[in-house]
Design an enzyme around this catalytic site. Structure first.
Site, mmCIF file in Angstrom:
data_model
loop_
_atom_site.group_PDB
_atom_site.id
_atom_site.type_symbol
_atom_site.label_atom_id
_atom_site.label_comp_id
_atom_site.label_asym_id
_atom_site.label_seq_id
_atom_site.Cartn_x
_atom_site.Cartn_y
_atom_site.Cartn_z
ATOM 1 N N ASP A 198 0.856 -1.192 0.000
ATOM 2 C CA ASP A 198 0.000 0.000 0.000
ATOM 3 C C ASP A 198 0.890 1.239 0.000
ATOM 4 O OD1 ASP A 198 -2.428 1.372 0.007
ATOM 5 O OD2 ASP A 198 -2.567 1.410 2.185
ATOM 6 N N ASP A 215 3.509 1.531 8.059
ATOM 7 C CA ASP A 215 2.244 0.824 7.834
ATOM 8 C C ASP A 215 2.356 -0.242 6.754
ATOM 9 O OD1 ASP A 215 -0.305 -0.033 8.046
ATOM 10 O OD2 ASP A 215 -1.261 1.795 7.322
#
Length: 303
Positions: free
Chosen positions: A180, A197
């Site tokens: 991502d 993340d």
């Protein structure tokens, strides 16, 4: 680690993430994992990957060791991990030098990612991000009834286009990805960027971590890509056949994103965050978006 009462909720919908002030000074970041999404083994694979990156001086932020628990702790059935706080702002992707540096760093991430495979985390492909998302939306009658037929037709055309893109690309290597890698998951400081993340980390083609850095018309994206590619190939060869997958992966992300919201609609955080999701206008926009992608997937790839 004793907290001093300072608490700030950070921008995260998939998990619950907080910045906590510490009595000894400074802050940490605590991520509480959404129940049922990942197994413990899958979370620990993510932690191991990020730790491997940090060990090789790639600027990623691994979780901290929690005494007696490793990097994943559990209290009353709630799993969490603790991270050092890393400040910064999103990178300026209109800067050619920034694009070159991002390419170099992602090349280094992929160099580590290619050394082994995930065993407990999924693959990014037509089935996992496309067909399963379509099935969830249609089988659960998420789309307004007056738009369901046209959405079904358009999403089926889009998925057929994705399949053709994969056929044109042929067999491409799969590796451990960030998964991502958009600008919001890169924190830029005076000392350079840090990647954060890795919650969506999975197996997939290298281009998945690169295409989200591109924006604008075809000419702009081609110029941006040239800088990214030059940086990337400083550390790792890029298979140009993967360029056939850029618009296919964009299409899969769009379909998957709507299903992701729908699957979490019972979470109280989601309706206020996506107030138009259950309106006809939202789905009219998605139909138009997919029609544009159907056309884009038939265009020649970036050169």
């Amino acid at each position: 680690m004793r907290c001093d009462g300072r608490l700030l909720a950070l921008n995260s919908y998939e998990n619950r993430v907080y910045q906590l002030g510490l009595e000894e000074g400074g802050f940490c970041v605590v991520k509480f994992y959404r129940p049922g999404r990942w197994s413990d083994a899958a979370i620990l694979e993510e932690h191991r990957f990020v730790a491997q990156l940090a060990e090789r001086e790639v600027p990623a932020v691994p979780p901290m060791e929690i005494p007696g628990h490793g990097t994943l702790a559990c209290l009353d059935g709630q799993r969490f991990a603790v991270f050092p706080r890393q400040g910064g702002h999103a990178p300026e992707l209109d800067d050619p030098d920034t694009l070159s540096l991002m390419g170099r760093l992602i090349g280094r991430i992929h160099g580590v990612g290619a050394t082994e495979s995930f065993r407990h985390r999924p693959h990014l492909n037509l089935e996992s991000f496309g067909r399963s998302a379509r099935a969830f939306l249609l089988d659960n009658h998420i789309i307004p009834p007056e738009l369901e037929t046209v959405y079904r037709q358009v999403v089926d055309q889009a998925l057929a286009g994705v399949e053709r893109c994969y056929q044109r690309a042929g067999h491409v290597a799969l590796l451990r990805l960030h998964g991502d890698c958009h600008a919001g998951n890169v924190l830029w400081t005076d000392g350079g960027p840090h990647f954060v993340d890795f919650d969506d980390s999975r197996m997939g083609p290298a281009i998945q971590d690169l295409w989200m850095l591109l924006s604008g018309d075809a000419g702009s994206m081609a110029a941006q890509w040239e800088r990214i590619r030059e940086g990337y190939e400083t550390f790792r060869d890029f298979d140009p056949r993967e360029l056939h997958l850029i618009e296919a992966l964009r299409t899969l992300r769009l379909i998957h994103y709507s299903a992701w919201i729908a699957q979490r609609w019972d979470d109280p955080a989601f309706p206020p965050a996506f107030p138009f999701f259950d309106s006809p206008r939202y789905w009219e926009d998605r139909i138009l978006e997919l029609r544009e992608q159907i056309a884009a997937m038939d265009e020649p790839p970036l050169l």
